[in-house]
Structures are given as C-alpha cells and as structure tokens.
Design an enzyme around this catalytic site. Structure first.
Site, PDB file in Angstrom:
ATOM      1  N   HIS A  84      -9.939   1.090   4.286  1.00 10.81           N
ATOM      2  CA  HIS A  84      -8.684   1.319   5.001  1.00 10.81           C
ATOM      3  C   HIS A  84      -8.941   2.324   6.134  1.00 10.81           C
ATOM      4  CE1 HIS A  84      -4.610   2.515   5.970  1.00 10.81           C
ATOM      5  NE2 HIS A  84      -4.216   1.398   5.391  1.00 10.81           N
ATOM      6  N   GLU A 119      -5.837  -4.772  10.248  1.00 13.58           N
ATOM      7  CA  GLU A 119      -4.889  -3.690  10.455  1.00 13.58           C
ATOM      8  C   GLU A 119      -5.260  -2.925  11.727  1.00 13.58           C
ATOM      9  OE1 GLU A 119      -2.698  -2.619   6.584  1.00 13.58           O
ATOM     10  OE2 GLU A 119      -4.450  -1.323   6.744  1.00 13.58           O
ATOM     11  N   ASN A 137       0.866  -1.176   0.000  1.00 15.59           N
ATOM     12  CA  ASN A 137       0.000   0.000   0.000  1.00 15.59           C
ATOM     13  C   ASN A 137       0.905   1.228   0.000  1.00 15.59           C
ATOM     14  OD1 ASN A 137      -1.799   2.038   0.348  1.00 15.59           O
ATOM     15  ND2 ASN A 137      -2.562   1.368   2.347  1.00 15.59           N
ATOM     16  N   GLY A 183       1.851   2.665  10.906  1.00 16.67           N
ATOM     17  CA  GLY A 183       2.768   3.799  10.821  1.00 16.67           C
ATOM     18  C   GLY A 183       3.398   4.197  12.146  1.00 16.67           C
ATOM     19  N   GLU A 224      -7.346   4.739   7.202  1.00 16.91           N
ATOM     20  CA  GLU A 224      -7.087   6.149   6.881  1.00 16.91           C
ATOM     21  C   GLU A 224      -8.264   6.757   6.123  1.00 16.91           C
ATOM     22  OE1 GLU A 224      -3.211   5.439   5.201  1.00 16.91           O
ATOM     23  OE2 GLU A 224      -2.462   5.022   7.222  1.00 16.91           O
ATOM     24  N   SER A 277       2.928  -1.707  10.497  1.00 14.22           N
ATOM     25  CA  SER A 277       4.365  -1.680  10.804  1.00 14.22           C
ATOM     26  C   SER A 277       5.059  -3.010  10.510  1.00 14.22           C
ATOM     27  CB  SER A 277       4.600  -1.254  12.263  1.00 14.22           C
ATOM     28  OG  SER A 277       4.113   0.056  12.485  1.00 14.22           O
ATOM     29  N   LYS A 294       0.082   4.231  -0.372  1.00 16.67           N
ATOM     30  CA  LYS A 294      -0.590   5.424   0.162  1.00 16.67           C
ATOM     31  C   LYS A 294      -0.304   6.626  -0.742  1.00 16.67           C
ATOM     32  CE  LYS A 294      -0.492   3.231   4.622  1.00 16.67           C
ATOM     33  NZ  LYS A 294      -0.480   3.328   6.082  1.00 16.67           N
TER      34      LYS A 294
HETATM   35  P1  13P Z   1       2.568   0.701   7.788  1.00 19.17           P
HETATM   36  O1  13P Z   1       3.164  -0.582   7.285  1.00 19.17           O
HETATM   37  O2  13P Z   1       3.300   1.924   7.309  1.00 19.17           O
HETATM   38  O3  13P Z   1       2.356   0.680   9.270  1.00 19.17           O
HETATM   39  O4  13P Z   1       1.110   0.831   7.118  1.00 19.17           O
HETATM   40  C1  13P Z   1       0.237  -0.236   7.219  1.00 19.17           C
HETATM   41  C2  13P Z   1      -0.945   0.035   6.364  1.00 19.17           C
HETATM   42  O5  13P Z   1      -1.742   0.894   6.636  1.00 19.17           O
HETATM   43  C3  13P Z   1      -1.085  -0.771   5.131  1.00 19.17           C
HETATM   44  O6  13P Z   1      -2.339  -0.563   4.567  1.00 19.17           O
END
Ligand code: 13P
Length: 260
Positions: free
Chosen positions: A106, A174, A19, A180, A108, A220, A21
């Site tokens: 997701h 997740e 991902n 993150g 976010e 992470s 982002k």
């Molecule tokens: P990170 O691996 O940066 O923590 O992000 C995870 C994520 O949101 C994948 O969709």
C-alpha cells in the site's frame, strides 16, 4: 473506450474491499458486521475487510457471526515467517487470526515505512507461502504522473511485486494523488491504467490468467463515483478507504459491483 460486456472481463467476480487503515475500535466492529451482513444478501461480489491488526480477532468473530459472506485480510505482513521483529506480524499469524487476504505495498506503507519494490515483492511471496492471497497495491505519485512516468512506475511496481510469480492474487491500482484527497481518477484515467496493468499480466502470465485476475481501483471511491468507474471493462471492483468506515456507503459500493 471498452465497456464491461465487451469481452470475458465481465465474467470476473468483482472484488470489493474495505481498507480501514488506522481507524475504528473493537466496539465498532460488531455493528459494522451486523449491518453489513443484513445488507449483503448473496452478493455477486467478493467482499473483504482489512482492519488494523488489533481488530482482526474481534472482526473475525463478528463477521463469522453476522456476515459470513465477507472475508478478512491483514493490512501488512513481515516477509519472514517468524523471528525477532518487534511490532511486525507474520503471514501465519494473519492466517491464525482468520485472514485469507493481505494488502502488500500500500502506498502509505511505501511512503511511511520506506517499503521499496523488492520488499513488497518479498511480502507477496511470504503471503503466498502462508496461504494468503496478496492484494498488491500499485500506483503513481502526482509528480510521477505529471512527468509522464505513470506507466513506467506501474510496470516497475507490478514486475517487482510479482517477482515470485504468485498464482492467486489481485492487483489494486491506487494512484497516490487520489488517496484521501477526494480527487478520484476519472473512469478514463483509471481504465487506461487498468488496461495497461492487464497487458502486463498477459505478458507475464498469458491471456487466461490475466483475464481471470481482478484489478480493483482505489482512491476516493464513493457510492457516487463508483458506478461510472465500474462501467469500465478492466475495473473489477474497489479498494475503499474513507467511505468503507461507513457501512452504508460501503454497502452501496458493493451493490454497484454486485448487482450485475
Ligand atoms: P480513500 O478511499 O480514503 O481515498 O483511500 C483509498 C485507499 O488507500 C484504499 O487502500
């Protein structure tokens, strides 16, 4: 604790997804695809890249040329098939750009775009109508975990996300507090959530579909912590954020899954 190999789960083809982002530019995509393709060989894992929308077309081209084993997915879609929805993209447009997957729900998007459970369910349904496989993301926030609400949150998000009863889909667990933050869920915590999600799938779909469905972990993930997570019976791969921007790290995570 159950271990991979204890039961049919070991036969699921692992799913490892990047991902990206809101990162990277067109100029980054070709190099990524070239190194990915050279390193992939014939992976036993299914590999999917989720770039932001402007990068889909160049990524489709670069992957087709250099890493044809990797699939492409969108990070979001609108629940309607078309219309006056400025800034949104449809499932058909994602398909047209070369996608076979799409992320739905997701955290976010839930956080920054006020996506509620019902909307996420509608997006999953729209994805299926467009011929895309949804990767439904679920996960509790830190305060929900502390309040002992984790399983209730997962049950609610999964039920709403799968309200349309899609047949071809995958689930990403997740935990929001692990995204993150560098604070990965321990293998035990992740396995508990994955096993619970699989039980929910058994209830909704029956044992066969539940045992076939991939449930991947995100939050992470690094090459260092992936191996211990992958040992767990119900962790069928990863949805990788930050570490997926580095193709070397992403390949290392694929190898953790694909060498079995
Ligand atoms: P990170 O691996 O940066 O923590 O992000 C995870 C994520 O949101 C994948 O969709």
């Amino acid at each position: 604790m159950t271990r991979a190999g204890d039961r049919p789960s070991a036969r699921r083809v692992p799913l490892v997804a990047a991902n990206w982002k809101m990162h990277l530019l067109r100029r980054d995509v070709e190099d990524f695809a070239r190194v990915l393709g050279a390193g992939l060989g014939a992976p036993r894992a299914e590999v999917v890249i989720f770039p932001s929308h402007p990068l889909l077309a160049p990524a489709a081209q670069a992957l087709a040329a250099a890493a044809p084993g990797a699939a492409l997915g969108g990070q979001d879609l609108h629940p309607e098939p078309k219309g006056a929805f400025t800034g949104d993209v449809s499932g058909a447009q994602l398909r047209d750009a070369g996608c076979t997957w799409v992320l739905c729900g997701h955290s976010e998007r839930r956080r920054d775009h006020a996506e509620n459970d019902e909307l996420v369910g509608n997006k999953v349904a729209a994805a299926v109508r467009s011929g895309l496989a949804p990767l439904l993301c679920v996960g509790e926030r830190r305060e929900e975990r502390h309040a002992g609400e984790t399983l209730a949150v997962l049950e609610r998000q999964l039920a709403a996300g799968l309200a349309s009863r899609p047949q071809r889909f995958a689930v990403a667990y997740e935990p929001v507090w692990a995204i993150g933050t560098g604070e990965t869920a321990t293998p035990e915590i992740a396995q508990e959530a994955h096993a619970f999600l699989r039980e929910q799938l058994v209830g909704r779909y029956g044992i066969e579909t539940a045992e076939r469905t991939r449930i991947v972990y995100g939050g992470s993930v690094t090459p260092e912590n992936a191996a211990a997570l992958r040992e767990e019976a119900d962790i069928d791969g990863f949805l990788v954020g930050g570490a997926s921007l580095d193709v070397g790290k992403f390949l290392a995570i694929i190898r953790v899954c694909g060498s079995a």
